[in-house]
Design a protein around this motif. Structure first.
Motif, PDB file in Angstrom:
ATOM      1  N   ASP A   1       2.067   2.041  -3.623  1.00  0.00           N
ATOM      2  CA  ASP A   1       1.051   2.045  -4.570  1.00  0.00           C
ATOM      3  C   ASP A   1       0.636   1.115  -5.433  1.00  0.00           C
ATOM      4  N   ARG A   2       0.753   0.143  -5.452  1.00  0.00           N
ATOM      5  CA  ARG A   2       1.675  -1.306  -5.361  1.00  0.00           C
ATOM      6  C   ARG A   2       0.650  -1.299  -6.293  1.00  0.00           C
ATOM      7  N   GLU A   3       0.076  -2.222  -7.551  1.00  0.00           N
ATOM      8  CA  GLU A   3      -1.253  -2.847  -8.132  1.00  0.00           C
ATOM      9  C   GLU A   3      -1.807  -3.801  -8.397  1.00  0.00           C
TER      10      GLU A   3
ATOM     11  N   SER B   1       5.750   9.318   4.216  1.00  0.00           N
ATOM     12  CA  SER B   1       5.992   9.315   2.682  1.00  0.00           C
ATOM     13  C   SER B   1       7.167  10.287   2.119  1.00  0.00           C
TER      14      SER B   1
ATOM     15  N   SER C   1       6.169   6.939  -5.306  1.00  0.00           N
ATOM     16  CA  SER C   1       6.620   5.993  -5.734  1.00  0.00           C
ATOM     17  C   SER C   1       6.100   5.524  -6.981  1.00  0.00           C
TER      18      SER C   1
ATOM     19  N   ALA D   1       1.027  -0.915   0.086  1.00  0.00           N
ATOM     20  CA  ALA D   1       0.035  -0.211  -0.171  1.00  0.00           C
ATOM     21  C   ALA D   1       0.738   1.304   0.079  1.00  0.00           C
TER      22      ALA D   1
END
Length: 135
Positions: free
Chosen positions: A36-38, A124, A128, A33
């Motif tokens: 921001d992986r898909e 953060s 990303s 998360a």
């Protein structure tokens, strides 16, 4: 990552607070998360090695079909069971085809976590990187 992305994001990291009762699988989900992986892929944590893929490192991930005892189950491994200390470092390898390597630095270990929902992303820095650089 492309050279252009690296030039625009020379410093890239995430800070995640996690409880000792959380598992390595939950840490994986938080990293997924945070960056921001898909698409999900295989992953592995490596502890106690001196370099990535050190054969002496203890490995946690999906067992190989031809060797079911090859890896320890990250869903059954709590962070507390690893007896991590501040300044410990371990590896996280995501997507064995595209080879996303992460270095996990243990910043702090507290005897008791403040109230709240864990794990949580608290910082953060840098954008990303796209999961697939060519797209």
């Amino acid at each position: 990552m492309t050279d252009d992305f690296i030039e625009k994001n020379p410093v890239l990291y995430r800070t995640i607070e996690i409880k000792g009762s959380n598992t390595l699988a939950e840490l994986h989900n938080s990293i997924f998360a945070a960056f921001d992986r898909e698409e999900e892929h295989l992953y592995e944590f490596q502890l106690g090695g001196k370099r990535p893929n050190d054969p002496k490192a203890k490995r946690y991930g999906m067992p190989m079909p031809d060797d079911p005892d090859s890896l320890s189950d990250p869903a059954k491994t709590t962070l507390a069971s690893l007896k991590l200390r501040p300044e410990d470092i371990f590896g996280y390898w995501f997507d064995f085809g595209d080879n996303w390597w992460h270095q996990i630095d243990v910043a702090n270990v507290k005897p008791k976590a403040p109230k709240g929902k864990y794990p949580k992303i608290t910082k953060s820095v840098g954008n990303s990187p796209p999961q697939y650089a060519g797209f």
